[in-house]
Every structure is written in C-alpha cells, then in structure tokens.
Write a protein that holds these residues in place. Structure first.
Motif, PDB file in Angstrom:
ATOM      1  N   VAL A 493     -26.600 -35.935 -37.250  1.00 21.03           N
ATOM      2  CA  VAL A 493     -26.995 -34.849 -36.348  1.00 21.03           C
ATOM      3  C   VAL A 493     -25.744 -34.491 -35.531  1.00 21.03           C
ATOM      4  O   VAL A 493     -25.188 -35.358 -34.849  1.00 21.03           O
ATOM      5  CB  VAL A 493     -28.151 -35.257 -35.415  1.00 21.03           C
ATOM      6  N   GLU A 494     -25.302 -33.237 -35.633  1.00 19.94           N
ATOM      7  CA  GLU A 494     -24.069 -32.809 -34.972  1.00 19.94           C
ATOM      8  C   GLU A 494     -24.402 -31.804 -33.877  1.00 19.94           C
ATOM      9  O   GLU A 494     -25.122 -30.826 -34.111  1.00 19.94           O
ATOM     10  CB  GLU A 494     -23.119 -32.171 -35.988  1.00 19.94           C
ATOM     11  N   ILE A 495     -23.869 -32.082 -32.656  1.00 21.28           N
ATOM     12  CA  ILE A 495     -24.038 -31.164 -31.523  1.00 21.28           C
ATOM     13  C   ILE A 495     -22.646 -30.598 -31.181  1.00 21.28           C
ATOM     14  O   ILE A 495     -21.741 -31.378 -30.845  1.00 21.28           O
ATOM     15  CB  ILE A 495     -24.631 -31.872 -30.292  1.00 21.28           C
ATOM     16  N   SER A 496     -22.476 -29.284 -31.284  1.00 25.18           N
ATOM     17  CA  SER A 496     -21.195 -28.639 -30.963  1.00 25.18           C
ATOM     18  C   SER A 496     -21.428 -27.616 -29.848  1.00 25.18           C
ATOM     19  O   SER A 496     -22.419 -26.891 -29.851  1.00 25.18           O
ATOM     20  CB  SER A 496     -20.605 -27.956 -32.198  1.00 25.18           C
ATOM     21  N   VAL A 497     -20.469 -27.597 -28.913  1.00 23.91           N
ATOM     22  CA  VAL A 497     -20.556 -26.700 -27.747  1.00 23.91           C
ATOM     23  C   VAL A 497     -19.294 -25.841 -27.722  1.00 23.91           C
ATOM     24  O   VAL A 497     -18.179 -26.359 -27.883  1.00 23.91           O
ATOM     25  CB  VAL A 497     -20.684 -27.497 -26.430  1.00 23.91           C
ATOM     26  N   SER A 498     -19.459 -24.523 -27.510  1.00 28.01           N
ATOM     27  CA  SER A 498     -18.310 -23.615 -27.463  1.00 28.01           C
ATOM     28  C   SER A 498     -18.615 -22.470 -26.491  1.00 28.01           C
ATOM     29  O   SER A 498     -19.767 -22.062 -26.360  1.00 28.01           O
ATOM     30  CB  SER A 498     -17.981 -23.056 -28.848  1.00 28.01           C
ATOM     31  N   PRO A 499     -17.572 -21.966 -25.808  1.00 32.79           N
ATOM     32  CA  PRO A 499     -17.778 -20.808 -24.917  1.00 32.79           C
ATOM     33  C   PRO A 499     -17.829 -19.496 -25.709  1.00 32.79           C
ATOM     34  O   PRO A 499     -17.261 -19.392 -26.792  1.00 32.79           O
ATOM     35  CB  PRO A 499     -16.553 -20.855 -23.994  1.00 32.79           C
ATOM     36  N   ILE A 500     -18.481 -18.508 -25.149  1.00 27.66           N
ATOM     37  CA  ILE A 500     -18.532 -17.153 -25.727  1.00 27.66           C
ATOM     38  C   ILE A 500     -17.864 -16.215 -24.732  1.00 27.66           C
ATOM     39  O   ILE A 500     -18.246 -16.165 -23.565  1.00 27.66           O
ATOM     40  CB  ILE A 500     -19.979 -16.709 -26.012  1.00 27.66           C
ATOM     41  N   PHE A 501     -16.864 -15.458 -25.190  1.00 24.38           N
ATOM     42  CA  PHE A 501     -16.084 -14.580 -24.316  1.00 24.38           C
ATOM     43  C   PHE A 501     -16.636 -13.160 -24.352  1.00 24.38           C
ATOM     44  O   PHE A 501     -17.228 -12.723 -25.347  1.00 24.38           O
ATOM     45  CB  PHE A 501     -14.620 -14.557 -24.758  1.00 24.38           C
ATOM     46  N   GLU A 502     -16.403 -12.444 -23.240  1.00 24.83           N
ATOM     47  CA  GLU A 502     -16.748 -11.026 -23.203  1.00 24.83           C
ATOM     48  C   GLU A 502     -15.849 -10.263 -24.173  1.00 24.83           C
ATOM     49  O   GLU A 502     -14.681 -10.609 -24.334  1.00 24.83           O
ATOM     50  CB  GLU A 502     -16.564 -10.459 -21.789  1.00 24.83           C
ATOM     51  N   PRO A 503     -16.351  -9.222 -24.818  1.00 23.01           N
ATOM     52  CA  PRO A 503     -15.528  -8.466 -25.768  1.00 23.01           C
ATOM     53  C   PRO A 503     -14.309  -7.858 -25.082  1.00 23.01           C
ATOM     54  O   PRO A 503     -14.406  -7.207 -24.060  1.00 23.01           O
ATOM     55  CB  PRO A 503     -16.483  -7.363 -26.270  1.00 23.01           C
ATOM     56  N   GLY A 504     -13.120  -8.113 -25.658  1.00 23.86           N
ATOM     57  CA  GLY A 504     -11.886  -7.532 -25.145  1.00 23.86           C
ATOM     58  C   GLY A 504     -11.332  -8.192 -23.911  1.00 23.86           C
ATOM     59  O   GLY A 504     -10.463  -7.630 -23.257  1.00 23.86           O
ATOM     60  N   SER A 505     -11.809  -9.425 -23.537  1.00 30.32           N
ATOM     61  CA  SER A 505     -11.282 -10.098 -22.353  1.00 30.32           C
ATOM     62  C   SER A 505     -11.323 -11.605 -22.587  1.00 30.32           C
ATOM     63  O   SER A 505     -11.794 -12.083 -23.616  1.00 30.32           O
ATOM     64  CB  SER A 505     -12.106  -9.733 -21.109  1.00 30.32           C
ATOM     65  N   GLN A 506     -10.798 -12.349 -21.598  1.00 26.43           N
ATOM     66  CA  GLN A 506     -10.789 -13.806 -21.663  1.00 26.43           C
ATOM     67  C   GLN A 506     -11.826 -14.431 -20.736  1.00 26.43           C
ATOM     68  O   GLN A 506     -11.743 -15.612 -20.411  1.00 26.43           O
ATOM     69  CB  GLN A 506      -9.386 -14.310 -21.292  1.00 26.43           C
ATOM     70  N   THR A 507     -12.818 -13.641 -20.319  1.00 24.56           N
ATOM     71  CA  THR A 507     -13.861 -14.132 -19.420  1.00 24.56           C
ATOM     72  C   THR A 507     -14.989 -14.754 -20.237  1.00 24.56           C
ATOM     73  O   THR A 507     -15.506 -14.138 -21.174  1.00 24.56           O
ATOM     74  CB  THR A 507     -14.406 -12.985 -18.560  1.00 24.56           C
TER      75      THR A 507
END
Length: 579
Positions: A493-507
C-alpha cells in the motif's frame, strides 16, 4: 421579448388558422400586391434610366469643378509669365548696379594710377615705374573685359552704343595718359613739371567724364527697368486681387450650388429617415428633381408605403398572436402547477424509498446479531427449564450476548455518524505527520498480512487546516480497505503526497494524497456504488466507511475520487485545499 420580436426573429411559432394572413395573401390582396410591385419596379427602372441618360447632379458638379480647374490653370500661367518678367527685370537691375560698382572701382584705381604717374615723373623711381606699369596693364585688361562683355550680350541699341563708345574713349584716354607719363619719365625735364602735372590731370578728368557718361547710361537703364518692374508688380498685385476675388466668387457659387442641390435634399432625406425610424410611417419626401437625389427620394417613398402597409397587416397578426399566446400561457401555467404537484409527490416518494432502503440496510445488518442473541437466549432458557446450570457454559452464553449487543451498538454508532457528521474543527498542521501516525497505527496489521507500507512525498508540503480526528478516520479507512484488498498475502500500500500549483505560477493551492494498492481491485459495475450507503463487497462490512470518508473530505473543502481496475489494484485520490 415582444410578440413582434418573436415574429420578426424567424423562430417557429404555432399560429391558428385565423392567422393565415401572415403566411399567404388572399387573391384580392395578392393581386393588389403584385400591382404595387409592378409599379415599384417600373419606377425603379425609370429612375435608373434617368440616371443613365442625364446624371444631372454629377454633370453640374463636373462642369463647376472643370471651370474652377481652368480658372486655376489660367491664373497660374499668367502668374508664371508675370513672375518671370519681374525676375528678369530684377536681375537686370542687379547687373547694372554691379557694373556701376565695377566702374567706380576702375575709376578709383585710375585716379590712384594718375597719382602714381605724377610721383613717377617727379621722383623717377624704378619701383614706382614697375608699379605703374603693372597697374596700367591690369586696368587695361579690366576695361577690355568690360567692353567684350557688353558687346557679347547681343542686343545693341542707342544707349548700348553710347556706353561702349564712352568705354572705348576712356580706354584711349588711358593709353594717352600712359604714353604721356612714359614720355615725361624719359625726358626728366624739371622745368616742365607744372605742364606735366596739368597734362596728367587733363587725362584723368577726361577719363572721369567717360565713366560718368557710362554711369548716366546705366542709371537710365536702371530707371527704365525699375519703372517696368513697378508696372509689372502692380499687374501682379492686380492678378492676385483678381484671383482672390474670383476664388471667393467660385467658392460662394460652389457653396450655394452644393447647398441647393446636395445639402438641402440630403438634410430633407435625413430628417425624413429619422422621423420614419421613430415610428412615423406616414412620412414622405417631397423632392421632385430628376437627378440622383430625386430618384433616392422616390425610392424612399415607395419603400415607406410598402413598410407601412406591411406594418398594418403585421399589427393585425400580432393581435391574433397575442390572444393565442395568452391562451397558451394559461395552458402552460396549468401544466406547470401539475408539474410542481407531481414533483412534490416524486420527492416524497424518493424520501420514502430512501428511508426504506436505509431501514432495509439497517435491518439486514442487525438481523445476524439479533439471531445470535435469540439463539443464545433460547439455550439459556432451555438450561434454566431443565435445571442443569453449567456456570462455564452460562458464562460463554452471556459473553456471546454481550459481544452481539456491542456489535449492534457499533452498527448504530456508524449509522448515526454517517447520517450526521459533525462540523470539522479546523486546526493548521502538517498532513505528513498525520499520515505517518496513520501508517504506524496499521503497520502491525499490514505486517501480519505480508503487506508493505510505503509513504513518500514530492517536494515541500505546506501546512494546511484540517480536523485531526476526522482526517485520521478517513486515512485509516482507505488504508485498511487497501490492506484488506490484498488476498494473496503479499503486496503493498503506497501513500504519496504532492503539492498542486496554480496555473502559470509557483503558488501551492492544493495538496494531493494518493493511496494505492495492488490488491484485487473493484469491478467496473461496482465503481458507481462505492460511495452509496450500505454498499459493501466484504462479508463483515456495513458499507458506511467510504460514505463517511467522502462526507468528511467534502466538509474540508476537498474531493475524493477512485480509479480501479479489477485484478490490478485501486488508487484513491484525496485533494485538500491549502487555505
């Protein structure tokens, strides 16, 4: 939207038989319409022929423009001719003034030469002799060039001849002066010095008289040229005045003709068009000229008559259509009331169906514990009736009863939780720490089934707001479902976490949590049911875990989705906002 708009918009509309006048004409009206169209066509053909044959407006304007053009050309030619003569007279005056200046220079140099000659006779110095010789040669060359220039101009008349004769005579007197100076220098007679001086002065006076005569001729030339120049300048000013007056007259005539034949008719057309657009359909134009604007006025009148007649017929049709719409509106209102009543009945029926479905689920879920309780109570009753009471056996029966009651209590709690999830207590924290705690909580359970637990993150995960207890229930429920889906005793069982950025920015605006397993997966026909209450494929499940998880995630402003292939594994994706 008005009735007229509906009719003019081109949309289909049911018309009653009484409105056939909008679709086709009666025989009488058709005949009159054809007659009007024939008259309109004859008028249009006549107007076109008038424009082709006459074109009076354009012809008038063309003649006027041609007249102005010829006037400008004639004025330009006359102006060029007079200007050329003025320039020529000015050039001649300047030339004669230059000649006068040249003569004055030569006369002054001859006077200096006389003084030098007189000094040469007195002193007899050779240096003065050389200077006198050089100066006399230069003066002679200047006089010869002057004479050649005057003779080369090609037009000889009395004044010109007098000028040349005077210059030739001045040259002869200069020659005589130089011969006398040479003769006096060679004799060197001191007793005759006064006679020498008088003779030199005589020749100088004669030469000066010759130059004065030439200056007089030049002055007469200049006076004549100035008189001619003054006359021509006067003519030029008269020409300017004539052109200005002629231009003003032409502009005035052009302005009058444009106003009469173009501006006034156009103003009448514009005013009539504006009043017609404001709804005055009986507006007509009274322009009767046979030029292009008259043709336009007649076309406008024909168009206005046609539109007025059609508007009259359209108003009649609109009245009938409004009656029809009023009738249809009442029918639609009645149908809408019936639809609302039916909708209310359907909602009540759906409520009853949902209550029945929940009741059936609860009944099915609780029936097995109740059967177990019933059997154990029957056994206890049998023992009591027989009188044989085994303490150990009675203890087992009681423990079984307590376990089933506890199971029923757990089922009721799960049902209540699914139907009434409390509002989350949002506290800012690190989601990775909660996931680590959840993984540690089930690690022994996973190890017992041979399942590997993998937790990884992609990048720096920001802190977010969430309810620690509720989100832990979500993670534990999904992770346990993955562990239980692995049947062969070996998997992950694999749990992966990643951020999602706003389109065209680093936020970073969201966090994605993907929980994947390589278990048995979910059948395609069951995918649409996994978030339905009391749906489960496990023998000991009650079908409320994923329902509760979905409600919690939605309450956090997020979303939960599932992707699965039967036999290949399942991935649950949980998206949570950062703010």
């Amino acid at each position: 939207m008005t009735i007229k708009t509906v009719l003019c918009g081109g949309g289909s509309f049911l018309l009653p038989p009484c409105l056939d006048c909008c679709q086709e004409e009666t025989p009488d009206s058709t005949g009159s319409l054809n007659q009007r169209e024939k008259i309109s066509m004859d008028t249009a053909i006549k107007d076109i022929s008038v424009v082709q044959k006459t074109g009076k407006l354009s012809r008038k304007l063309s003649i006027l423009v041609l007249f102005i053009f010829l006037s400008v050309v004639a004025g330009s030619v006359i102006y060029h001719f007079v200007s050329k003569q003025v320039i020529e007279d000015t050039r001649r005056i300047i030339k004669k003034n230059d000649r006068n200046n040249k003569l004055a220079e030569i006369s002054a140099r001859i006077a200096v030469l006389g003084v030098m000659g007189d000094e040469l006779i007195t002193k007899g110095d050779e240096q003065i002799l050389e200077a006198v010789t050089a100066e006399s040669n230069m003066l002679m060359n200047e006089i010869n060039r002057y004479i050649e220039t005057e003779q080369s101009e090609g037009y000889l008349h009395a004044k010109k001849n007098d000028e040349i004769k005077s210059m030739l005579k001045a040259r002869e007197n200069l020659n005589e002066l130089m011969r006398f100076i040479w003769a006096a220098y060679e004799r060197k007679d001191a007793a005759a010095m006064d006679a020498y001086h008088k003779k030199v002065m005589y020749y100088l006076i004669e030469i000066d008289k010759n130059f004065l005569e030439i200056k007089r001729v030049h002055d007469e030339y200049i006076a004549g040229f100035q008189s001619s120049l003054s006359h021509r300048l006067s003519n030029l000013m008269k020409l300017y005045l004539l052109l200005i007056i002629g231009g003003a007259v032409c502009i005035g005539v052009l302005r009058y003709l444009l106003k009469k034949f173009v501006e006034d008719p156009i103003a009448v057309l514009a005013s009539a068009t504006t009043r017609f657009a404001e709804g005055k359909l009986d507006e007509r134009i009274s322009i009767t000229s046979d030029d292009e604007l008259g043709m336009l006025a007649r076309s406008f009148n024909t168009m206005a008559e046609s539109i007025q007649e059609r508007e009259t017929r359209l108003a009649t049709c609109c009245n009938d259509v409004e009656k029809l719409v009023e009738c249809r509106t009442r029918e639609l209102h009645d149908a809408l009331n019936k639809l609302k009543s039916t909708q209310t009945e359907l909602i009540e029926s759906e409520k009853r169906s949902t209550v029945g479905q929940i009741a059936a689920g609860v009944t099915h879920t609780i029936r097995n514990p109740l059967n177990s309780i019933s059997i154990n109570l029957q056994l206890i009753n049998k023992c009591l009736n027989v009188g044989k009471i085994d303490t150990e056996e009675m203890k087992n029966y009681v423990e079984t009863l307590l376990g089933e009651v506890k199971r029923i209590n757990h089922l009721v709690e799960e049902f209540v939780r699914s139907s009434r999830t409390p509002a989350p207590n949002m506290i800012k924290g690190n989601i990775m720490e909660l996931l680590k705690a959840s993984v540690d909580f089930v690690r022994e359970e996973a190890r017992a089934k041979g399942v590997s637990m993998i937790l990884k993150s992609d990048g720096n995960i920001p802190d977010i707001y969430f309810d620690f207890g509720q989100m832990k229930d979500v993670f534990l429920n999904v992770i346990r479902n993955g562990i239980q889906a692995i049947k062969n005793g070996k998997g992950y069982v694999e749990i992966s976490v990643s951020p999602i950025f706003e389109p065209g920015s680093q936020t970073k605006n969201h966090i994605a949590i993907h929980i994947s397993d390589d278990g048995c997966g979910i059948r395609a026909e069951d995918m649409s049911k996994i978030f339905t209450p009391f749906f489960t494929t496990k023998s000991d499940g009650i079908g409320l875990g994923l329902v509760n998880s979905q409600q919690i995630v939605l309450a956090h402003g997020g979303n939960i989705t599932c992707q699965s292939t039967a036999g290949s594994g399942t991935t649950f994706s949980i998206i949570l906002p950062c703010e």
